[in-house]
Every structure is written in C-alpha cells, then in structure tokens.
Design an enzyme around this catalytic site. Structure first.
Site, short mmCIF file in Angstrom:
data_model
loop_
_atom_site.label_atom_id
_atom_site.label_comp_id
_atom_site.label_asym_id
_atom_site.label_seq_id
_atom_site.Cartn_x
_atom_site.Cartn_y
_atom_site.Cartn_z
N HIS A 1 -7.66 23.38 9.23
CA HIS A 1 -6.66 22.50 8.63
C HIS A 1 -5.34 22.75 9.37
O HIS A 1 -5.09 23.87 9.83
CB HIS A 1 -6.53 22.90 7.15
N ASP B 1 -8.34 31.56 5.39
CA ASP B 1 -7.83 30.43 4.62
C ASP B 1 -8.92 30.07 3.60
O ASP B 1 -9.92 29.46 3.95
CB ASP B 1 -7.54 29.27 5.58
N GLN C 1 -10.72 26.23 0.46
CA GLN C 1 -11.96 25.56 0.04
C GLN C 1 -13.06 26.57 -0.29
O GLN C 1 -14.22 26.20 -0.47
CB GLN C 1 -12.45 24.61 1.15
N LYS D 1 -6.76 23.47 -6.08
CA LYS D 1 -8.13 23.19 -5.63
C LYS D 1 -9.13 24.04 -6.40
O LYS D 1 -10.33 24.00 -6.17
CB LYS D 1 -8.26 23.45 -4.13
N CYS E 1 -6.35 16.30 7.80
CA CYS E 1 -5.43 17.32 8.32
C CYS E 1 -6.16 18.27 9.28
O CYS E 1 -5.87 19.47 9.31
CB CYS E 1 -4.79 18.13 7.19
N1 PMP Z 1 -6.61 24.88 4.24
C1 PMP Z 1 -7.63 24.10 3.88
C2 PMP Z 1 -8.99 24.40 4.43
C3 PMP Z 1 -7.40 23.04 3.02
O1 PMP Z 1 -8.42 22.26 2.66
C4 PMP Z 1 -6.10 22.81 2.52
C5 PMP Z 1 -5.80 21.67 1.59
N2 PMP Z 1 -6.36 20.44 1.97
C6 PMP Z 1 -5.08 23.67 2.92
C7 PMP Z 1 -5.38 24.68 3.77
C8 PMP Z 1 -3.68 23.52 2.41
O2 PMP Z 1 -3.63 23.72 1.06
P1 PMP Z 1 -2.30 23.37 0.24
O3 PMP Z 1 -1.94 21.98 0.63
O4 PMP Z 1 -2.72 23.47 -1.19
O5 PMP Z 1 -1.26 24.36 0.62
#
Ligand code: PMP
Length: 407
Positions: free
Chosen positions: A124, A201, A204, A227, A365
C-alpha cells in the site's frame, strides 16, 4: 449450524441491514473499512454520555475513570496481539501514522546514506511513501522485493536482496489488493541473519486471523482500528520496548514530556513519549470494545468460513470464464481482486453498486503493484466473516448482469 452462527453475528452489525440503491446491501468493501458491531457503537456513545473527560491529568473522578478505561484498552490490545508489555502499545490514528512514526523517528536515528530499506512490490502507498521520504532525507535507497505472477512474494528474490546494507524490511502481513498472506516467519528468519529490523503493516492482517507479535518476532507491527470493526481515526503501533526506548519522540506537545523548561526538555516514559496531545480516548475505548467482541467469537471457525468464501469466489470465477483473478496464491485471505475481460473495473463497480453490491475499484493505493501486473486497476470484493456464501453467489449474478450490459 454455521449459517445460524453467521446470521447471529450479522445481527450485531446494524449497517449490514439496509437497502442501498433499492437493493439489500451486500458489503464487500471490508478491505477499505469494516462495519461496527453494536458493542463498539455503544461503547463510544457510553463514553461520551457519561465519563467523557481528558485522561492522565484530571483531579477529578471522571478523569480517573476515563484514564482507567483508556489504559485498560491498551492492555486489551496488548493481550490481543500477544505483546509483552502495555508500554509497547502506542496509540496512533491508524496504520499510516504507525509507519510514518517509525520512518521518521527510528529512521532518523538509524538510517544513513548508502543504507537500504526493503519493501515488497505489493505494498500500500502508506508502506512505500514514508520510506521514500526517509530515503530522500538520508540518501538511503528503497528497494522493492519482487512479486511472483500468482501474487506471492518472491522469496528467492528477497534472499538475493539481503545484504548488510539492508537496515529495515517493511512488508504487509496481508496484501490489500491481492489478499496474499506474506510469509512473515521466513522474512524474519532471513532478516535476523543480517540484523535487519522488521516492520509489518498489519492493516489487513488482524481482521482475518489471530496475530501474535511475540511468536512472529517482528520488531514493529502497525494496524488500524477501523479495519478491525472498531472506530476510525484510531490505530496501534506495536514496537519492541528496547527499540521504542531508543527512538526519539515523534511529535512534541503535552503528555510526551517528563519535564519542560526553556533550558531543555526531557521525554516521558513509554508509551507516552510517542503520544503528544490529547489522544483519541473514545477511539481507544471503541477499539477495545471491538477486540472484546472478537474475543467472544470463535475466530478459527470464522477464518475457515472466510476461506470457504474466497474459495467459492475463485470456483465461480472459473466456471464463469472471462475473469482474470489478480492474486492466486493458495495462501490468501478473503480478498477477491479481478478484472472482467473487455470491461473497465470502474464500470463493473458502478453496475455492481446499482445492485446494492459494494466493492472497491481502482489501484487500491498500490500503484506499483498494478504496474507489475500491467492492469489499470481491479475490482476488489474484500470479505469479512459476516459475509455469506449467498452473497458471493449474488456477486456473481451481479457480474453476469454487468457482463450483459457491458460486453
Ligand atoms: N496498509 C494496508 C495494507 C492497507 O490496506 C491500508 C488501508 N487501506 C493501509 C495500510 C492504511 O491504513 P489507514 O488508512 O487506516 O492508515
């Protein structure tokens, strides 16, 4: 019996029971954010209705109660991810902030010109850009670990990249765009040979299966409350105490100091050193309510249920034909990312939405990953334990309709 269990769980999530575009909602955008059970909604409301106060500074009863709940929430998170101490749990506003915190504080102290930072090619943007910024400031180099055609991390490619210049490796536990579950133990094993620090990270990860940071032996693990069936604007950064202690503060302000004078300021102890300003108190309490709710469920049964959801999606895609699945690793979470031959992902998403089916379309993203697979984006149906096999079937009826319209 399983169906009855899932129905009982669904009853706890009010937002699942509504009509969207005149159709019953089928919510397959859990990768973006999950719905909240009543227990979470109530916990937040109850805080504001009753003990609402600032923490750690009150000379009054309600502030004491708020502080107690806030710190209990930290211990709930600590136990949930198997951390040794509550001091290792730092509140953030989400995964993004957790990664930025490590990049800017650990990074500033430990990274110099010529060093290397590895991330995977499926990250991401929030696990790419903070490291790019750090590299720009320090003269270090950001190197991507290649991704195989089936969406798995290329472990041989990773092994080839490992060398003493690699100071940190940061990878997703689960890819938001592919669902691939990355082999964290293998990564940690190779990292230790080299004494590289490992950050995961977990945005997920935590929502699909149980995570134990001690067993994984990672140095940093970040995730987002929203999430994980909790409130938005709230997140967690786990870090090993020794590493956190060695890091300079992130932001300056109230709460993060031990003593402040114009001659100089000293830092508060962990975790407060990293928690400048009034925190998201209701968010912490709401997140703890989400975790307590999850602790009351049979997560192994639910993980197996999610596995049957994604297997059904793959099976139906194969039967239908004309569908390209991006992310075919046998080790994957319930993320169904695909393209319909001859149709743009955005058009498929719009037609599904008209049928009440919520998916996400686009690059998720993860633009470098889309480039890797040479696709403009995908349609992503990201599932949670409250989704049903009937909903997966409805998704494919929806795709069939989209096909008739588009092709
Ligand atoms: N890493 C991953 C793998 C994600 O899926 C996401 C959210 N789509 C993020 C980071 C960022 O999370 P947040 O927007 O809640 O900070």
């Amino acid at each position: 019996e399983l169906n009855a269990y899932i129905e009982k769980i669904r009853a706890d999530f009010p937002a699942l029971h509504q009509q969207v575009n005149g159709k019953p909602l089928i919510y397959f955008d859990n990768g973006a954010t999950t719905h909240k059970p009543n227990a979470v909604i109530e916990a937040e409301a109850e805080f504001y209705r009753t003990i609402n106060s600032n923490v750690h500074r009150g000379a009054h009863k309600l502030s004491d109660l708020a502080t107690e709940q806030f710190e209990n929430a930290r211990r709930t998170v600590q136990k949930f991810i198997g951390a040794l101490k509550p001091e290792e749990i730092v509140w953030t506003r989400g995964t993004t902030e957790g990664i930025n915190l490590v990049a800017s504080t650990w990074g500033r102290k430990n990274i110099k010109a010529g060093d290397r930072i590895l991330v995977s090619g499926m990250e991401h943007h929030s696990n790419i850009v903070p490291w790019q910024m750090l590299c720009e400031q320090t003269g270090a180099e950001l190197v991507p670990i290649p991704v195989l055609e089936n969406g798995e991390l290329d472990l041989n490619g990773f092994a080839e990249l490992m060398e003493p210049r690699v100071k940190l490796i940061s990878v997703a536990h689960v890819s938001n765009a592919l669902g691939s579950i990355n082999p964290i133990p293998d990564i940690v094993r190779m990292a230790r040979i080299n004494e590289s620090v490992v950050m995961v990270d977990g945005a997920q990860g935590v929502s699909h299966f149980e995570v134990d940071v001690l067993k994984l032996d990672v140095d940093f693990y970040a995730f987002s409350s929203h999430k994980l069936f909790g409130p938005t604007g709230m997140g967690v950064l786990y870090g090993k105490e020794e590493l956190l202690n060695d890091m300079p503060p992130y932001q300056g302000g109230g709460e993060m100091i031990e003593h402040c004078s114009f001659a100089g300021t000293t830092w508060n102890q962990l975790p407060y050193k990293f928690e400048a300003g009034t925190p998201n108190i209701a968010g912490a309490i709401g997140l703890a309510a989400a975790i307590n709710y999850l602790n009351g469920l049979d997560r192994k049964v639910l993980a197996a249920h999610e596995d049957s959801l994604i297997k059904r999606a793959h099976q139906l895609a194969e039967e239908m034909g004309g569908i390209r699945i991006i992310g075919q690793s046998p080790k994957k979470a319930s993320v169904f990312s695909f393209l319909l031959d001859g149709a743009h992902p955005a058009d498929v998403g719009t037609l599904l939405d008209q049928q009440g089916i919520a998916v996400r379309t686009g690059h998720h993203c993860a633009m470098p990953l889309m480039e890797r697979f040479q696709v403009p984006g995908t349609v992503r149906a990201s599932m949670a334990f409250y989704n049903t096999l009937d909903e997966v079937d409805a998704l494919f009826r929806g795709i069939e309709k989209a096909k008739m319209f588009l092709l």
